[in-house]
Design a protein around this motif. Structure first.
Motif, PDB file in Angstrom:
ATOM      1  N   ARG B 168      47.242  64.988  47.380  1.00  0.00           N
ATOM      2  CA  ARG B 168      48.237  63.746  47.538  1.00  0.00           C
ATOM      3  C   ARG B 168      47.297  62.819  48.258  1.00  0.00           C
ATOM      4  O   ARG B 168      47.661  61.523  48.065  1.00  0.00           O
ATOM      5  CB  ARG B 168      49.367  64.232  48.321  1.00  0.00           C
ATOM      6  N   TYR B 169      46.377  63.091  49.063  1.00  0.00           N
ATOM      7  CA  TYR B 169      45.834  61.821  50.164  1.00  0.00           C
ATOM      8  C   TYR B 169      44.476  61.874  50.094  1.00  0.00           C
ATOM      9  O   TYR B 169      43.841  60.986  50.653  1.00  0.00           O
ATOM     10  CB  TYR B 169      46.420  62.125  51.486  1.00  0.00           C
ATOM     11  N   SER B 170      43.814  63.008  49.598  1.00  0.00           N
ATOM     12  CA  SER B 170      42.330  63.106  50.121  1.00  0.00           C
ATOM     13  C   SER B 170      41.384  63.421  48.696  1.00  0.00           C
ATOM     14  O   SER B 170      41.567  62.907  47.581  1.00  0.00           O
ATOM     15  CB  SER B 170      42.387  64.152  51.269  1.00  0.00           C
ATOM     16  N   TYR B 171      40.702  64.685  48.995  1.00  0.00           N
ATOM     17  CA  TYR B 171      39.586  64.847  47.827  1.00  0.00           C
ATOM     18  C   TYR B 171      40.009  64.754  46.454  1.00  0.00           C
ATOM     19  O   TYR B 171      39.371  64.093  45.538  1.00  0.00           O
ATOM     20  CB  TYR B 171      39.008  66.198  48.212  1.00  0.00           C
ATOM     21  N   TYR B 172      40.896  65.173  46.091  1.00  0.00           N
ATOM     22  CA  TYR B 172      41.515  65.361  44.448  1.00  0.00           C
ATOM     23  C   TYR B 172      42.614  64.130  44.302  1.00  0.00           C
ATOM     24  O   TYR B 172      42.862  63.957  43.272  1.00  0.00           O
ATOM     25  CB  TYR B 172      42.281  66.617  44.301  1.00  0.00           C
ATOM     26  N   SER B 173      42.625  63.290  45.320  1.00  0.00           N
ATOM     27  CA  SER B 173      43.581  62.142  44.972  1.00  0.00           C
ATOM     28  C   SER B 173      42.960  60.912  44.063  1.00  0.00           C
ATOM     29  O   SER B 173      41.752  61.088  44.351  1.00  0.00           O
ATOM     30  CB  SER B 173      44.247  61.563  46.152  1.00  0.00           C
ATOM     31  N   LYS B 174      43.835  60.150  43.546  1.00  0.00           N
ATOM     32  CA  LYS B 174      43.081  59.185  42.614  1.00  0.00           C
ATOM     33  C   LYS B 174      43.603  57.893  43.364  1.00  0.00           C
ATOM     34  O   LYS B 174      44.649  57.792  43.826  1.00  0.00           O
ATOM     35  CB  LYS B 174      43.705  59.203  41.152  1.00  0.00           C
ATOM     36  N   GLY B 175      42.696  57.015  43.455  1.00  0.00           N
ATOM     37  CA  GLY B 175      43.030  55.731  44.254  1.00  0.00           C
ATOM     38  C   GLY B 175      42.385  54.496  43.828  1.00  0.00           C
ATOM     39  O   GLY B 175      41.595  54.806  42.569  1.00  0.00           O
ATOM     40  N   ARG B 176      42.639  53.373  44.079  1.00  0.00           N
ATOM     41  CA  ARG B 176      42.029  52.255  43.411  1.00  0.00           C
ATOM     42  C   ARG B 176      40.771  52.000  43.478  1.00  0.00           C
ATOM     43  O   ARG B 176      40.261  51.671  42.326  1.00  0.00           O
ATOM     44  CB  ARG B 176      42.764  51.005  44.174  1.00  0.00           C
TER      45      ARG B 176
END
Ligand code: SF4
Ligand SMILES: [Zn+2]
Lengths: 259, 436, 544
Positions: B168-176
């Motif tokens: 949800r927040y870190s290594y595996y998350s996807k972000g902008r």
């Protein structure tokens, strides 16, 4: 000089005796002294509830000396904020002895608990046995611990001695715990035996002398040697400067660096 | 015969760990849990515990060696009696309940001139102390999700303790600005090879209690570009040189720290050192650090106590004014020095979690335990106050590990005829105010 | 003359029996004060508390009776905050920096602040959605979004803090020119200022856009300030109580000349001249007070600089997709060259700007000093000699270059009423709450300032003492405070703006950001009315 003797009747839980201070006692009559506020648990008591209060040869002069007999670690805040006179503690003393002290003298014929002399700015504290943690240190959040005065400990101290110390002197005859002089800004600490790990860590300024050995942080660099005489013995001290991690300019003079 | 099932999906905020996942979906069938989507096994277990048989069901008061069942009003009355006659009561726990309950607890403690302490005092309290000494450069978790190209886990075991943190927040998350984990690097620093360590680009195994030395050495390398002249024996310089290289390449870095840092060695100093390092790193690029808080609303407890009293935990009201001095007003120290004569535990299990030496001090103390579940503390208690499970059977507000407030939701209506923490504390507060 | 109050408003005639009578002979009766810029609640303030337990330890103040808890100075507890404002004779206060994601926290604290009506401003100057919409030129949708996000956070107006610079700070960088492009967003701070000022006018918010300028705090920033104000010159004026297009917050921090700390000097003449010759700008002072305080702002890059200058404590706390923020303890010292000039700049602005309706007294609490210092500022404004007494004590190099000594103007009592009540109320669009008139909200403060026949400015000590503790504070017709002692519990209302727009385009837009970039669900981002103390929407709840 007027002298008041307080004999602690004992109590199973800590008692806050911030009013035991020559500055407060000065011109009070014995009757007024008996009624001084003392706190324990969540209640307020009078001094006479916990102490037998006696006066040595009543004279019409301000109180100069307070003697506490049967003192234990449960008496907290003895001499807090005092600025004059003398307190003699026979027995041990609880936390915050002489905290915020501005002047006068406290002698403890025993040991003291944590935060002794915390944020003090003047006066003299003499501990004949051992001291706890945070001797002459700051309280949480304050950027300056002890700012002036002298604390002498005949025995040993625990951790964080002189934390954020900003002035004055601490002299410890035996060993200190870890993080001696943590965040220290100014003033001088002398340990005549050894101290524990991370001595002087995060130090910004001031001087720490260690006549025995200590472990010092990785941010200290050796800058030279210093020769002194202590109790008739010649000592060669290695001088370190740091803590460079904090761009500090403190100095540790130490006989032997331990690993 | 036709069976009509009434199936609905409700959104939930998981009341288990500091991740406070708010995307959980629970399907209810005739008011019973049918399935749970998006929660990890820990969260699922917590939500399912509503239907568990292992619950405190009755208001109990000790009488001799037995406990007898009483009504809620009798229990509240007896609670008020004990609290009001205590010399220095300590109200402890608060991390597994709502901010609303925490606020009431502070008010009760204030009126009683007691102590309000929180589990922070035995987990991340050191981080709060370090924050007071030097401040913390931090950010919300979304900043990590959207920007972080280097993630460091230090002394925390995310895959086991915060299972959805990665996703949800870190290594595996996807972000902008970081669209997938191929564009993120990860360093894990721990005393043992955790499951996260096996996924990391770099794992640094440190010796127990050497973290302060490790951080200091790393700080030295980063600040001066070279290892210190005197090397600490417990530190592997090559490891740190490699880590420093990765760190200096990052555009946005984060250090997530856990109990391995806050609770070992001189925990508070570890955090001082870490925060100092993060400040240094902000000279090169953007760096933040975020605590991996355990209980789902332990952060809320600190926030509520901070704004209500000025202090985040260990608030002693015994002189009438709030006083905070970790090492003196913290539960361990108070019990150790025999300062308190009554322990009220709310949504916590001090007897099951505090060190044995301290627990032994509670013998002879009055104990009141408010909890949905039986624990060693409710076992030993003079009064047991059962409640609904906050975040499952009742709602409220909680704060995530990064200080983002999120509503807790009542997922299902309990069959038990019990009150929420908030309702019960309100009754106790009313009773006490009235009696004063 | 009698002032009659019934059912919370001023009336011509009282219908009920046995009214309470207050003899206010020889007292000064003023409308309740309005503070339009004071950081008193929310995440940042609580982080300030966490950073500074020493302050709460040393400043145990009153109000520790019953279950009331009062500690703190720069960051007083909510109860103490309401209490101190009420004692000062205030009625309405504005929290000017709410990150949307943490609005719930702000409301949680505001619920605990008694006596006051509250408003809050939403930090939108570094919002991704807003920057993207501007870049994509979807300006109609931008209007809808602004209305939605104000509604979702139950906040009152728009605040821009160093627009675009917060986004740059998220990468550890900063933006020093309002024409510079914001990293990754192909727009400039100017675009944000212009578009949000325009949107603000279009959707009819009650207060202008509040702007914390780029380069705040830095030498030479007066030019940035004037450039920013110029950006919105052609937008004309707004309808309603508050005609201004832009409100310059804590102007003092944005009115400096020089190109380094050594050449630092006052830019008050230039900024005041611009404000005097233009009608679209209002501002508040952000006066500094020589004291220790806890600075806090969404201008994260500036706070980092300040931390580097002080070498002390520093908290940074950026909020995803929305804003930066930072907290640094700071001491303003008389003998410090820069601080002495800053002190003068605030007063110069107040004295050089001719129309008192354009300005409000603030300290940007707690950034320049605490709000309980307002009476001292009034005394400085009303009494030239009193100013001179302070000037004597400041840094001697600063003393010789400031223009303050050459300014003779002294505020009249009436003018001070404008800058602490009427003007801020008008700027905030709540004029009726600070007017003594039939049918208006009955908020009054009664002060003993000495002999009202004489010039009240003449005796600053008496004036400060009198203004610091109202004899009475009457809020909505109830006596809530008498001689500094709370009389009864009372909770004011919380004003907010905004509305839900039933538009698929908007839903699609917002949902996208929640799905892709936020770490919370949209439904949990929305603050419910039930979480707000006495919510009052000043716009329509639903827009079509
Ligand atoms: S990660 Fe934590 S909050 Fe999220 S579902 Fe699992 S236990 Fe619950
Ligand atoms: Zn501000």
């Amino acid at each position: 000089m007027r002298k008041i003797i307080l004999t602690f009747k004992g109590h199973g839980r800590p008692v806050l005796v911030y009013n035991i201070s020559p500055s407060v006692f000065r011109s009070k009559s014995l009757d007024q002294l008996k009624k001084l506020e003392v706190k324990s648990g969540n209640k307020t008591y009078q001094l006479k509830d916990f102490f037998i209060i006696e006066e040595e040869e009543p004279v019409i002069e301000p109180v100069e000396t307070i003697i506490i007999e049967n003192s234990t670690f449960n008496l907290k805040r003895i001499g807090e904020k005092m600025d004059t006179g003398r307190i003699v503690v026979n027995g041990d003393a609880g936390m915050h002895l002489g905290a915020y002290m501005k002047g006068g003298e406290i002698i403890v014929n025993g040991s003291v608990d944590d935060w002794c002399g915390a944020e003090m700015s003047g006066g003299m504290i003499n501990i004949l046995e051992n001291a706890g943690n945070f001797l002459g240190a700051n309280y949480i959040g304050s950027l300056e611990g002890m700012r002036g005065g002298v604390i002498k400990v005949e025995g040993s101290t625990k951790d964080f001695t002189g934390m954020r110390m900003a002035g004055g002197a601490i002299i410890v005859k035996r060993n200190c715990g870890s993080f001696l002089g943590y965040y220290m800004v100014n003033g001088e600490i002398t340990v005549e035996a050894s101290s524990g790990s991370e001595t002087g860590s995060r130090m910004r300024g001031g001087v720490i002398n260690i006549y025995g050995s200590a472990e010092i942080g990785v941010g200290f660099k050796k800058v030279g040697l210093n020769y002194i005489t202590s109790e008739g013995k010649k000592l060669t001290l290695h001088v370190f400067r740091g803590d460079s991690i904090e761009s500090g300019e403190g100095e540790i003079r130490i006989r032997e660096v331990s690993k | 015969m036709k069976i009509i099932v009434n199936r609905i999906i409700v959104k939930a905020t998981c009341p288990y760990c500091g991740c406070l996942c708010d995307d959980v979906e629970v399907t209810l069938e005739d008011g019973e849990i049918y399935s749970i989507k998006n929660a990890c096994p820990l969260g699922r277990m917590k939500i399912n515990s509503a239907t568990s048989n292992v619950r405190n069901l009755k208001y109990l008061i000790k009488s001799g060696n037995d406990k007898i069942e009483v009504t809620v009003d009798e229990a509240v009355e007896e609670t008020a009696n004990l609290l009001l006659s205590a010399d220095k009561p300590i109200l402890y726990g608060w991390s597994n309940t709502s901010c609303e309950a925490q606020r009431l607890g502070l008010k009760i403690a204030k009126i009683l001139r007691g102590v309000w302490d929180n589990t922070t005092s035995v987990c991340h309290g050191t981080a709060a102390i370090a924050t007071a000494e030097s401040g913390i450069p931090s950010a919300t978790l979304g900043e990590v999700k959207n920007r972080a190209d280097l993630i460091i886990y230090w002394g925390s075991n995310p895959l086991e303790a915060h299972p959805r943190h990665f996703k949800r927040y870190s290594y595996y998350s996807k972000g902008r600005f970081v669209s997938n984990n191929a564009r993120r690097k990860m360093i894990v620093i721990d005393v043992r090879e955790t499951s996260a360590a096996r996924l990391a680009d770099k794992f640094i195994q440190v010796k127990p209690n050497s973290d302060y030395k490790v951080i200091s050495t790393l700080h030295h390398i980063i600040k001066f570009g070279e290892p210190p002249e005197r090397k600490a024996a417990e530190v592997n310089i090559n490891d740190l040189m490699e880590a420093a290289k990765l760190i200096k390449e990052a555009k946005f870095g984060v250090v997530f720290f856990g109990l391995g840092l806050t609770m070992t060695g001189y925990g508070y100093c570890n955090l001082d050192a870490l925060y100092s390092l993060i400040r240094e790193l902000n000279r090169f690029s953007k760096w933040v650090t975020i605590p991996m808080r355990g209980h789902y609303n332990v952060t809320g407890a600190n926030i509520v106590a901070s704004y209500m009293t000025g202090f985040p935990f260990a608030v002693d009201f015994s002189t009438g004014k709030p006083y905070y001095n970790p090492g003196e007003t913290t539960i361990i120290d108070l019990l150790y020095h025999n300062e308190c004569d009554l322990l009220m535990s709310v949504a916590a299990d001090p007897l099951g979690t505090l060190p044995g030496e301290v627990v032994s001090k509670t013998i002879g103390m009055k104990i009141i335990a408010q909890d949905p579940f039986p624990t060693p503390t409710t076992e030993a208690a003079d009064i047991v106050l059962p409640t609904l499970i906050c975040g499952v059977e009742t709602g409220g507000t909680a704060y995530r590990m990064d200080g983002v407030p999120i509503p807790l939701k009542p997922i299902l209506k309990s069959r038990l005829n019990l009150l929420s923490d908030e309702e019960l504390l309100k009754k106790i507060l009313e009773r006490i105010s009235w009696r004063r | 003359m009698d002032i009659l109050i019934e059912n919370g408003v001023f009336v011509e005639r009282i219908k009920g029996r046995d009214p309470i009578v207050i003899n206010a002979e020889r007292k000064v009766i003023l409308p309740g004060g309005v503070d339009l810029h004071s950081h008193f609640a929310g995440s940042k303030v609580t982080l300030g508390r966490l950073l500074r337990p020493e302050e709460h330890r040393l400043r145990h103040q009153f109000g520790n009776s019953g279950n009331h808890i009062g500690t703190g100075w720069a960051t007083p507890t909510p109860f103490l905050c309401g209490y101190l404002y009420s004692k000062l004779g205030y009625a309405k206060i504005v929290e000017p920096a709410v990150p949307p994601l943490k609005a719930r926290h702000t409301h949680e604290e505001m619920r605990g602040i008694p006596y006051m009506d509250k408003m809050s401003l939403l930090l939108l100057g570094n919002s991704w959605i807003i920057m993207d919409l501007i870049a994509q030129k979807r300006l109609k949708l931008l209007e809808k979004y602004v209305l939605w996000v104000l509604w979702a956070s139950k906040t009152y107006g728009i605040k821009l803090v160093a627009p675009g610079s917060g986004e740059a700070w998220a990468w550890g960088k900063s933006i020093t020119h309002i024409d510079d492009e914001i990293p990754n967003f192909s727009i400039t701070p100017k675009d944000i200022i212009y578009n949000l000022a325009r949107v603000n006018k279009e959707i009819g918010l009650k207060t202008p856009v509040h702007l914390h300028t780029n380069n705040l705090g830095s030498p030479g920033n007066y030019q940035t300030t004037i450039d920013s104000l110029k950006t919105v010159e052609n937008l004309g004026l707004r309808d309603g109580d508050s005609p201004f297009i832009i409100h310059l917050v804590h102007a003092q921090f944005s009115s400096y000349k020089g190109d380094s700390w050594k050449t630092f000097s006052s830019g008050s003449e230039e900024v005041a001249a611009y404000i005097n010759s233009n009608s679209h700008v209002s501002f508040d002072l952000g006066q500094i007070i020589f004291s220790n305080t806890t600075t806090m702002t969404a201008d994260g890059a500036w706070q980092y600089n300040l931390y580097r200058l002080t070498g002390g404590k520093w908290i940074n706390n950026d909020v995803e997709n929305e804003t930066a923020s930072g907290i640094v303890p700071y001491t303003f010292k008389r003998k410090n060259y820069v601080n002495a000039i800053q002190w003068a700049v605030g007063l110069e602005l107040a004295l050089l700007v001719k129309d008192p309706w354009k300005l409000a007294v603030t300290t940007d609490h707690p950034n320049g000093g605490v709000f309980t210092s307002y009476p001292v500022i009034i005394a400085w404004l009303m009494n030239k000699k009193f100013r001179e007494r302070t000037i004597e004590k400041i840094n001697s190099k600063a003393k010789h270059i400031i223009i303050l000594p050459s300014i003779d103007r002294e505020y009249t009592l009436f003018e001070t009423v404008i800058v602490t009540r009427s003007a801020p109320a008008r700027i905030m669009g709540v004029k009726d709450g600070a007017t003594i008139g039939i049918g208006k909200e009955a908020n009054l403060a009664i002060y003993d300032l000495g002999d009202p026949e004489r010039d009240l400015g003449e005796n600053p000590v008496k004036l400060i003492k009198g203004l610091s503790s109202a004899n009475y504070n009457i809020k909505n017709g109830l006596i809530v405070m008498k001689n500094g002692v709370p009389v009864q519990d009372f909770n004011g209302v919380t004003y907010y703006s905004g509305g839900v727009n039933e538009s698929e385009e908007l839903t699609e837009l917002v949902d996208y950001y929640f799905k892709e970039y936020y770490t919370v669900e949209k439904e949990n981002y929305i603050v419910q009315k039930g979480e707000v103390m006495h919510p009052v929407n000043v716009l329509e709840e639903v827009f079509k």
